[in-house]
Scaffold this motif. Structure first.
Motif, PDB file in Angstrom:
ATOM      1  N   UNK A  35       0.683  -1.207  -0.435  1.00 39.51           N
ATOM      2  CA  UNK A  35      -0.250   0.140  -0.206  1.00 39.51           C
ATOM      3  C   UNK A  35       1.068   1.255   0.270  1.00 39.51           C
ATOM      4  N   UNK A  36       0.635   2.402  -0.122  1.00 37.13           N
ATOM      5  CA  UNK A  36       0.980   4.037  -0.283  1.00 37.13           C
ATOM      6  C   UNK A  36       1.537   3.702   0.675  1.00 37.13           C
ATOM      7  N   UNK A  37       1.125   3.693   2.073  1.00 39.44           N
ATOM      8  CA  UNK A  37       2.291   4.693   3.454  1.00 39.44           C
ATOM      9  C   UNK A  37       3.233   3.414   3.414  1.00 39.44           C
ATOM     10  N   UNK A  74      17.719   8.746  -7.618  1.00 41.17           N
ATOM     11  CA  UNK A  74      17.326  10.197  -8.479  1.00 41.17           C
ATOM     12  C   UNK A  74      15.501  10.348  -8.326  1.00 41.17           C
ATOM     13  N   UNK A  75      15.022   9.003  -8.369  1.00 37.78           N
ATOM     14  CA  UNK A  75      13.235   9.565  -7.945  1.00 37.78           C
ATOM     15  C   UNK A  75      12.849  10.627  -6.842  1.00 37.78           C
ATOM     16  N   UNK A  76      12.014  11.533  -7.125  1.00 37.91           N
ATOM     17  CA  UNK A  76      12.015  12.448  -6.237  1.00 37.91           C
ATOM     18  C   UNK A  76      10.776  12.961  -5.897  1.00 37.91           C
ATOM     19  N   UNK A  77      10.054  12.603  -4.813  1.00 41.47           N
ATOM     20  CA  UNK A  77       9.099  12.861  -3.945  1.00 41.47           C
ATOM     21  C   UNK A  77       7.902  11.834  -4.403  1.00 41.47           C
ATOM     22  N   UNK A  78       6.799  12.607  -2.566  1.00 42.76           N
ATOM     23  CA  UNK A  78       5.709  12.179  -3.279  1.00 42.76           C
ATOM     24  C   UNK A  78       4.841  12.220  -3.806  1.00 42.76           C
ATOM     25  N   UNK A  79       5.137  13.269  -4.531  1.00 38.53           N
ATOM     26  CA  UNK A  79       4.075  13.020  -6.463  1.00 38.53           C
ATOM     27  C   UNK A  79       3.958  11.726  -7.367  1.00 38.53           C
ATOM     28  N   UNK A  80       5.383  12.094  -6.692  1.00 36.38           N
ATOM     29  CA  UNK A  80       5.848  11.083  -8.189  1.00 36.38           C
ATOM     30  C   UNK A  80       5.453   9.551  -7.583  1.00 36.38           C
ATOM     31  N   UNK A  81       5.782   9.108  -6.678  1.00 37.38           N
ATOM     32  CA  UNK A  81       5.212   7.691  -6.187  1.00 37.38           C
ATOM     33  C   UNK A  81       3.919   7.605  -6.319  1.00 37.38           C
ATOM     34  N   UNK A  82       3.074   9.016  -5.712  1.00 39.18           N
ATOM     35  CA  UNK A  82       1.326   9.086  -5.949  1.00 39.18           C
ATOM     36  C   UNK A  82       1.214   8.412  -7.817  1.00 39.18           C
ATOM     37  N   UNK A  83       2.035   9.481  -8.535  1.00 37.60           N
ATOM     38  CA  UNK A  83       1.474   9.286 -10.343  1.00 37.60           C
ATOM     39  C   UNK A  83       2.495   7.546 -10.267  1.00 37.60           C
ATOM     40  N   UNK A  84       2.865   6.686  -9.665  1.00 37.28           N
ATOM     41  CA  UNK A  84       3.112   5.852  -9.941  1.00 37.28           C
ATOM     42  C   UNK A  84       1.937   5.257  -9.563  1.00 37.28           C
TER      43      UNK A  84
END
Length: 171
Positions: free
Chosen positions: A107-109, A122-132
């Motif tokens: 899950x996301x959390x 290099x993967x950067x940020x909460x928003x990018x994880x949300x997009x995945x």
């Protein structure tokens, strides 16, 4: 029965444990390990480092390079690759229909907690994880995939991967 020349893609969103699981799985079954992150173009890496999600077009050449790698490794391999969409997985299988997928599911959390503790990536940020998570199409029937919950210890995750892939006896 275990495959003689396993071609396995360990897939899932960033931070789910693809690289760690993939490397350990490859070691357990005695095949080389590759990380798809090492095959991204400089432009893709720069884009992700800036917090900009990749588009399907950004990924095409990368996926084609990875499909060639899978075909080339005749003795088998384990590849850590996000492979978030069915179309990406089909492209990766290319001329190697025997390719199996291990979907590391969480899950996301749980994933964000792991992700936020990472350094030097290099993967950067909460928003990018949300997009995945938004892009993710979980593997379905007919995709030659096994789903493994990532909430356990790395050892438990590896054991579940091995059992799901048919390595149900001690190696």
């Amino acid at each position: 029965m275990t495959p003689k020349t396993p071609k396995i893609v360990v897939m899932g969103v960033s931070g789910c444990g693809k690289s760690l699981t993939g490397a350990r799985l490859a070691q357990e079954i005695g095949v080389p390990f590759f990380d798809a992150d090492d095959y991204h173009s400089r432009a893709n890496v720069e884009k992700m480092a800036a917090g900009i999600p990749l588009t399907d077009e950004d990924r095409l050449g990368w996926l084609d390079d990875l499909a060639k790698l899978i075909r080339r490794e005749e003795g088998g391999l384990v590849l850590a690759c996000s492979a978030l969409k069915r179309v990406y997985r089909k492209r990766l299988q290319g001329g190697s229909p025997e390719t199996r997928f291990v979907y590391l599911k969480g899950d996301f959390e749980t994933i964000w907690a792991r992700h936020s503790s990472r350094t030097d990536h290099y993967f950067n940020g909460h928003a990018m994880l949300e997009s995945q998570f938004h892009l993710l199409e979980e593997p379905g029937p007919g995709e030659n995939a096994v789903a493994v919950d990532v909430s356990g210890t790395p050892e438990q995750v590896i054991r579940h991967c091995l059992v799901g892939l048919g390595y149900d006896r001690p190696l």
